[in-house]
Design an enzyme around this catalytic site. Structure first.
Site, PDB file in Angstrom:
ATOM      1  N   LYS A 191      34.607  43.383  26.686  1.00 60.91           N
ATOM      2  CA  LYS A 191      35.526  44.765  26.241  1.00 60.91           C
ATOM      3  C   LYS A 191      35.774  45.541  24.602  1.00 60.91           C
ATOM      4  CE  LYS A 191      40.358  45.985  28.010  1.00 60.91           C
ATOM      5  NZ  LYS A 191      41.414  45.245  27.887  1.00 60.91           N
ATOM      6  N   GLU A 197      32.231  35.676  18.871  1.00 64.13           N
ATOM      7  CA  GLU A 197      31.118  34.265  19.701  1.00 64.13           C
ATOM      8  C   GLU A 197      30.028  35.597  20.478  1.00 64.13           C
ATOM      9  OE1 GLU A 197      34.260  34.149  19.966  1.00 64.13           O
ATOM     10  OE2 GLU A 197      34.870  32.870  19.873  1.00 64.13           O
ATOM     11  N   GLY A 253      41.398  41.317  30.398  1.00 62.62           N
ATOM     12  CA  GLY A 253      39.950  40.230  30.473  1.00 62.62           C
ATOM     13  C   GLY A 253      39.774  39.664  31.408  1.00 62.62           C
ATOM     14  N   ARG A 254      40.683  39.023  31.918  1.00 63.65           N
ATOM     15  CA  ARG A 254      40.459  37.840  32.768  1.00 63.65           C
ATOM     16  C   ARG A 254      40.998  38.480  34.244  1.00 63.65           C
ATOM     17  NH1 ARG A 254      44.615  37.861  29.352  1.00 63.65           N
ATOM     18  NH2 ARG A 254      47.325  38.383  29.219  1.00 63.65           N
ATOM     19  N   GLU A 339      46.432  32.228  30.165  1.00 63.47           N
ATOM     20  CA  GLU A 339      46.043  33.845  29.063  1.00 63.47           C
ATOM     21  C   GLU A 339      47.396  34.212  29.406  1.00 63.47           C
ATOM     22  OE1 GLU A 339      43.051  36.115  28.113  1.00 63.47           O
ATOM     23  OE2 GLU A 339      43.035  34.256  26.213  1.00 63.47           O
ATOM     24  N   HIS A 370      38.168  10.078  42.770  1.00 66.70           N
ATOM     25  CA  HIS A 370      37.078   9.173  42.119  1.00 66.70           C
ATOM     26  C   HIS A 370      37.642   9.358  40.664  1.00 66.70           C
ATOM     27  CE1 HIS A 370      35.698   7.540  45.522  1.00 66.70           C
ATOM     28  NE2 HIS A 370      35.268   9.023  46.006  1.00 66.70           N
ATOM     29  N   LYS A 479      41.097  33.367  16.127  1.00 60.03           N
ATOM     30  CA  LYS A 479      40.306  34.632  15.252  1.00 60.03           C
ATOM     31  C   LYS A 479      39.848  35.124  14.409  1.00 60.03           C
ATOM     32  CE  LYS A 479      39.784  36.588  19.790  1.00 60.03           C
ATOM     33  NZ  LYS A 479      40.202  38.439  21.032  1.00 60.03           N
TER      34      LYS A 479
END
Ligand code: F6P
Length: 508
Positions: A191, A197, A253-254, A339, A370, A479
């Site tokens: 965006k 990254e 974004g999310r 977030e 388990h 960042k």
């Protein structure tokens, strides 16, 4: 004292006696199951296994009313500046109902891009149909598309999707070495078009593609598409403007899988199925906006979470789907809730007294039975669980799916009812709460409902906590320091200097 504070105080009083509640005894009441279940078309919620009686339930509903959840949701739908710290509206919900002309234009582009890649009109530099798509993106630019494409894999009929998000050389090069560059399409999804990254991985993948294809400015070739809110940066990166698809700054974004960020999904399942996914989200929005709080799935999930988090002292909540292809849903909900609501100041910037978002975690069943279920059954922590099941699994196997559903039911029952044993080591106390969300089938329409359910739950909790769910200023410091360290700037403080020495960061 405000009405909301008054109700908050009443809930605090009710919480004192809540430890005397017995889910097992509460469920003896004949009407409880029907009162504490909601059945919508294709999706049902069973919240009968919770530490709530009618009095607590009524107060929680009063809390929703006093918080004016519906009014705030309508403010969002009317594109008011609900994201005050970024001076933005939040328009993800409008993408499912009142889409703007601008967003409709980008959606039409999304469908055009997808169709032409799926039918081979959009060919590679060597004039071949694309067989593989790599989505390079992180956070909301990965988790939403990865979740939806995995959940709806039975509808996949396009190129094979791959997702790269972490700067992990082994992962990246083992993927690249397994692919044919000449039939691989790259979606550079960011965006902001600045995420370190993503841009670093894009550089590495560009080098690979350029070398394999023997093309210099590979970004301007047929092999690249940019998904971003910043068209200028994508053009500066070398991507032709006709190969750029945008999303509005007002789409978080999310919350963006419904937007151009959903491109990999649309390439995989096709525009028609993608439209069904959006329609499912709209159905849940309509339910959220128009149903009484007593019968409102997102609001009830929000209130139950608040009850445990703010009144019964739980610190986490678990999401446990009983279908492997729903595993990425856990990561999506984790970002969505943590977030959005991992905040400590109110909309007005005043430090909060109430605790906010719980830690969201989970793993698919039956494997989790388990690994960590021992703690859920006999531990000292209160961990409310969202079980998610699919009644009819089109990709399943009758005997296997029966075991999977039986496991889900067994765990919900065992957690709720327990089993006393005079040997304390063997005794299960029960009274461990859980909700059960059941989809009839894992269709695009039903899955859209589930995703919008969690989005609207998250929003409802933010309204009750009086916080902004649409910004994420907390991630900026990390960042900035990453940028400094990776560009060789020494930390000012001694602990940082010692750390980079230990890590050999100066030797790169
Ligand atoms: O750092 C957090 C975040 O901004 C998320 O909110 C977002 O989904 C992710 O990073 C990726 O951001 P972008 O899409 O701008 O690369």
């Amino acid at each position: 004292m405000t009405r909301k504070n008054q109700i908050w105080g009443q809930l605090s009083d009710l919480a004192v006696a809540a430890n005397k509640l017995s889910i097992k005894e509460l469920n003896v009441e004949p009407q409880r199951d029907s009162k504490f279940s909601i059945n919508l078309e294709g999706i049902q919620l069973d919240f009968s296994r919770h530490l709530i009686n009618q009095g607590i339930f009524d107060r929680l509903i009063d809390l929703a009313k006093a918080s004016k959840i519906r009014e705030k949701a309508l403010d969002m739908l009317q594109e008011k500046l609900v994201n005050k710290t970024e001076c933005r509206s939040a328009t993800h919900m409008t993408l499912r109902s009142k889409i703007s002309d601008k967003n409709q234009g980008e959606r039409n582009k999304l469908f055009r891009f997808s169709e032409s890649i799926r039918n081979g009109d959009w060919k590679s530099s060597s004039n071949q149909r694309f067989t593989d798509v790599i989505n390079i993106g992180i956070g909301g630019s990965e988790l939403g598309p990865k979740m939806v494409s995995e959940a709806l894999k039975q509808y996949a009929s396009g190129p094979t999707l791959h997702f790269l998000s972490n700067p992990d050389g082994e992962r990246i090069f083992s993927l690249l070495n397994s692919l044919q560059a000449k039939t691989t399409l790259i979606i550079l999804s960011s965006k902001s078009f600045t995420t370190t990254e993503t841009m670093t991985i894009a550089k590495i993948v560009s080098h690979w593609l350029a070398k394999e294809l023997e093309i210099d400015d590979v970004e301007s070739s047929e092999h690249f598409i940019a998904v971003t809110a910043d068209k200028g940066k994508a053009i500066a990166h070398g991507i032709p403007k006709e190969q750029i698809i945008t999303l509005d700054e007002s789409i978080g974004g999310r919350y963006s899988v419904w937007s151009s960020v959903g491109l990999p999904v649309c390439i995989s399942i096709g525009p028609d199925r993608f439209k069904e996914f959006i329609a499912g989200g709209k159905m849940m929005d309509d339910h959220f906006l128009n149903s009484e709080y007593q019968e409102n799935m997102p609001v009830l999930l929000a209130l139950l979470g608040i009850w445990y988090n703010n009144f019964l002292g739980s610190q986490t909540c678990a999401v446990i789907p009983y279908l492997e292809r729903l595993s990425p849903l856990i990561d999506f909900v984790q970002q969505l809730e943590m977030e959005s609501n991992g905040k400590s100041v109110s909309l007005d910037g005043i430090p909060l007294t109430a605790t906010t978002a719980p830690i969201v975690w989970g793993r698919t069943g039956a494997g989790s039975q388990h690994s960590f279920f021992q703690l859920l059954h006999q531990g000292t922590k209160l961990v409310p669980v969202d079980f998610i099941g699919v009644k009819n699994d089109a990709l399943g196997h009758k005997e296997l799916h029966k075991l999977s559903l039986a496991s889900l039911a067994a765990q919900a029952e065992a957690l709720a009812n327990g089993q006393y044993d005079k040997n304390a080591h063997l005794s299960n106390p029960g009274n461990k709460p859980s909700s059960i969300l059941l989809l009839d089938e894992l269709t695009p329409y039903n899955f859209g409902k589930l995703v919008a359910l969690y989005e609207n739950k998250t929003f409802s909790q933010a309204v009750i906590w009086n916080i902004n769910p649409f910004d994420q200023w907390g991630v900026e410091l990390g960042k900035r320091i990453t940028m400094e360290l990776s560009s060789g700037i020494k930390p000012k403080n001694r602990s940082g200097q010692l750390l980079i020495k230990k890590m050999g960061l100066e030797d790169f």
